[in-house]
Design an enzyme around this catalytic site. Structure first.
Site, PDB file in Angstrom:
ATOM      1  N   ASN A 294       0.609  -1.181  -0.078  1.00 36.77           N
ATOM      2  CA  ASN A 294      -0.022   0.077   0.027  1.00 36.77           C
ATOM      3  C   ASN A 294       0.813   1.339   0.075  1.00 36.77           C
ATOM      4  OD1 ASN A 294      -1.375  -1.833   2.434  1.00 36.77           O
ATOM      5  ND2 ASN A 294      -2.382  -1.728   0.338  1.00 36.77           N
TER       6      ASN A 294
ATOM      7  N   VAL B  24       1.251   6.919  -0.098  1.00 38.02           N
ATOM      8  CA  VAL B  24       0.666   5.990   0.915  1.00 38.02           C
ATOM      9  C   VAL B  24      -0.857   5.850   0.708  1.00 38.02           C
ATOM     10  CG1 VAL B  24       0.216   5.485   3.111  1.00 38.02           C
ATOM     11  CG2 VAL B  24       2.036   6.733   2.630  1.00 38.02           C
ATOM     12  N   CYS B  25      -1.319   4.783   0.186  1.00 38.30           N
ATOM     13  CA  CYS B  25      -2.754   4.458   0.177  1.00 38.30           C
ATOM     14  C   CYS B  25      -3.424   4.021   1.390  1.00 38.30           C
ATOM     15  CB  CYS B  25      -2.977   3.279  -0.748  1.00 38.30           C
ATOM     16  SG  CYS B  25      -4.862   3.292  -1.603  1.00 38.30           S
ATOM     17  N   LEU B  26      -4.116   5.199   2.003  1.00 42.17           N
ATOM     18  CA  LEU B  26      -4.723   4.955   3.108  1.00 42.17           C
ATOM     19  C   LEU B  26      -6.050   5.783   3.030  1.00 42.17           C
ATOM     20  CD1 LEU B  26      -4.706   3.973   6.026  1.00 42.17           C
ATOM     21  CD2 LEU B  26      -3.587   6.193   6.775  1.00 42.17           C
TER      22      LEU B  26
ATOM     23  N   CYS C 189      -5.163   3.954  -4.780  1.00 39.58           N
ATOM     24  CA  CYS C 189      -4.875   2.806  -5.373  1.00 39.58           C
ATOM     25  C   CYS C 189      -5.688   2.490  -6.527  1.00 39.58           C
ATOM     26  CB  CYS C 189      -5.198   1.690  -4.206  1.00 39.58           C
ATOM     27  SG  CYS C 189      -6.207   2.241  -3.232  1.00 39.58           S
TER      28      CYS C 189
END
Ligand SMILES: [Zn+2]
Lengths: 183, 454
Positions: A104, A111-113, B217
């Protein structure tokens, strides 16, 4: 309410109202809210905070996370926080300064949060983000990949993923990519 | 042009201003208590009232024209932008040959050419570049902006002039009213902000929802729309290819690079619709602007400014929304102030001896019947005087505890400080952030009971 005759009267004592101190730069509401967030931080044991620009610049700071469980135990990961003036209307920009093999977090430190972007709400705070970042290390998630290869390995071969993480943290290559030591 | 004794003289150019004079020379049930109808009011309005228009874009062009045609003659306009060819469809004061020039300067000149007797001073700079004192000369500030950040800044500057008396009533001569307009496509709003009386921008900032953001994402893995491809190039690809080089949305080369990368990605995923103008729109978060919406909202704002200054009729109370999407809806909502607003609220007045230390001050906050803040952290104009936590800041600020507040606040007679801590609210201890007006006993005595706020 305002009206013309009052404005007219006001003209004369303009000089009188200017006898106070010179107008100071205001602290933005975002800075004040951040001051509150920081003063109330309740950091988990894994996390340290530092202020590279000293005590009066809270808008730019770093947190260092040393995970105490999961694949990343023993590693040390630094995140930079840039807090915008309209915080908490907009979330801070958070980047991972340490190059990390993580599904992630990409190699540029993005950052994929969810709470850093699509699920940010002004009631959230710096503490929430710190906990979210900790969660990324205890539970890396193959469903929201930023590092596609790492996510595939985690999904298909967790044992290999564990080895890759160890190799990366010790300072070595995973595939073509070199990771500096961070233990 | 009008002398201070204008009310004695006959009004100038009565034929030209016949309609305005009718509004200003008739009594009515909705006029302000102090309204004294007379056609000479119009010359007073032109000669005395200084108006600042913030923004010279779609709304700003309309506002300058409307205000100039409403009898305001002393206008200033501030805008940091230059004219882009894409502005010309609605920013009607600009021509093809103006592309690249300052919006504020061209807009000011063009309105002055067309409306005789009006004087407009342009300011080609950022709003933050001006000294705070610059803003104090205006009787009213009219906002034609498209960003939350800029609104929030002007709001805090205007509310920063506000002072309260010892009974927490706003001092009239320190009130700097604002009229704020905004449009997004077919929708718009016009609101009147009278600091200390109606809610300020910060009191209801929740009215402006945070901007929609795509998950990183999704951008990286499963792009489905043209906007996803553009954001991928903007947020991920740029840093990958240009490490350490900040992206500048106002640099045409940077924008061109994002566009071509987005196009490549769209081809890869079989997505259509990436264009240069969409790229600009997504990256700069531009919402399509409609000339008529700007005209409607600007007209409402100019009228509110006119009523606010002249008192010839009641102001909208306090937030007008317009929606032209499905039919036409106009609605006025009366929002309420946040009594603890850090920007426009009075805060709590605390009197200190010049010898009181920061530690003593923090103890006072705990014992103050209206506050009862325990474990307070204290900040003053960006200077963190004391932080209870985290440890690293506590250590850095601890030496201040034994210093006199008077010294820490640079020996001014009064100042605004903010304190964070646990305070009682309906019997429960909750974390709170409070505004405090500190006044030092025996210093600057004439203003003791009207300590400056914020
Ligand atoms: Zn407010």
């Amino acid at each position: 309410m305002i009206n013309l005759f009052k404005i007219k009267g006001q003209k004369k004592d303009d000089a009188a109202t200017a006898n106070g101190k010179p107008a100071a730069k205001k602290q933005s509401p975002g800075e004040l809210r951040l001051h509150k967030d920081i003063a109330e931080l309740n950091l988990p044991k894994t996390t340290k905070i530092s202020f590279p620009n000293g005590k009066d610049d809270l808008m730019n700071f770093e947190t260092t996370i040393k995970p105490d469980e999961g694949y990343y135990v023993g590693g040390k990961f630094v995140f930079t926080f840039q807090v915008p003036p309209v915080y908490p209307h907009e979330p801070p920009k958070v980047k991972c300064k340490t190059k990390v093999y993580h599904p992630n977090i990409d190699l540029e430190g993005n950052v994929c949060l969810n709470i850093l972007r699509e699920d940010w709400k002004p009631v959230l705070n710096i503490n929430t983000i710190v906990y979210g970042l900790n969660l990324l290390f205890s539970q890396p998630n193959d469903e929201d990949p930023l590092n596609h290869e790492a996510a595939a390995v985690l999904r298909d071969d967790p044992k290999k993923f564990e080895k890759n993480v160890q190799r990366a943290m010790a300072g070595g290559y995973v595939g073509e990519t070199h990771f500096p030591r961070c233990v | 042009m009008a002398s201070p004794d204008a009310e004695q003289a006959a009004p100038t150019e009565p034929a030209r201003w016949r309609d305005l004079d009718m509004l200003l020379s008739r009594p009515g049930n909705l006029v302000a208590a102090s309204f004294d109808p007379s056609p000479t009011l119009r010359d007073l309005l032109g000669s005395l009232v200084e108006v600042l228009v913030v923004g010279a874009g779609g709304l700003g062009c309309e506002l300058l024209k409307d205000l100039a045609l409403s009898g305001f003659k002393k206008l200033h306009v501030i805008d940091m932008d230059t004219i882009d060819v894409s502005n010309l469809n609605r920013q009607f004061l600009f021509r093809v040959q103006d592309v690249g020039k300052s919006k504020a300067e061209v807009a000011a000149n063009r309105v002055m050419e067309r409306v005789s007797g009006v004087n407009i001073v342009p300011h080609f700079c950022r709003i933050e570049d001006k000294e705070i004192e610059f803003y104090s000369q205006f009787h009213i500030i009219v906002l034609g902006l498209d960003s939350i950040e800029a609104r929030s800044y002007i709001n805090s500057v205007a509310c920063g002039f506000l002072e309260y008396d010892s009974n927490d009533n706003p001092l009239e001569e320190t009130v700097k009213p604002m009229v704020d307009g905004g449009t997004e496509g077919f929708k718009g709003h016009a609101r009147v902000i009278i600091p200390g009386t109606t809610p300020c921008f910060e009191c209801n900032i929740w009215l402006f929802p945070p901007q929609v953001k795509f998950p990183l994402c999704t951008l990286a893995e499963t792009p489905r729309t043209a906007a996803h491809c553009i954001e991928y190039a903007h947020l991920i690809k740029w840093d990958e290819v240009h490490p350490g080089k900040p992206f500048d949305a106002d640099d045409a080369e940077h924008m061109q690079w994002i566009y071509s990368e987005a196009l490549k990605r769209a081809e890869l995923f079989g997505i259509s619709g990436v264009t240069y103008s969409l790229t600009q729109g997504v990256v700069k978060n531009i919402i399509p602007a409609i000339a008529s919406t700007n005209a409607i909202i600007s007209a409402a704002c100019a009228l509110e400014a006119f009523k606010l200054i002249s008192g010839c009729s009641k102001n909208v109370s306090n937030y007008l929304t317009y929606n032209g999407l499905e039919g036409t809806h106009i609605k006025v909502t009366e929002f309420v102030r946040d009594k603890d607003c850090l920007v426009c609220g009075p805060g709590t007045l605390i009197e200190l001896d010049t010898s009181s230390t920061l530690a003593e001050f923090i103890k006072m906050l705990e014992e103050h019947p209206k506050l009862r803040i325990s474990k307070a952290s204290v900040t003053h104009e960006g200077n963190n005087l004391y932080m209870q936590s985290p440890e690293v800041l506590e250590q850095m600020t601890r030496p201040n505890l034994s210093l006199p507040m008077f010294e820490l606040l640079k020996e001014v007679p009064y100042a605004t400080v903010h304190a964070t801590g646990m305070a009682e609210n309906n019997g429960k201890k909750v974390s709170s952030l409070r505004k405090l007006r500190v006044a030092f006993k025996g210093v600057g005595a004439s203003k003791m009971d009207t300590a400056e706020s914020s």
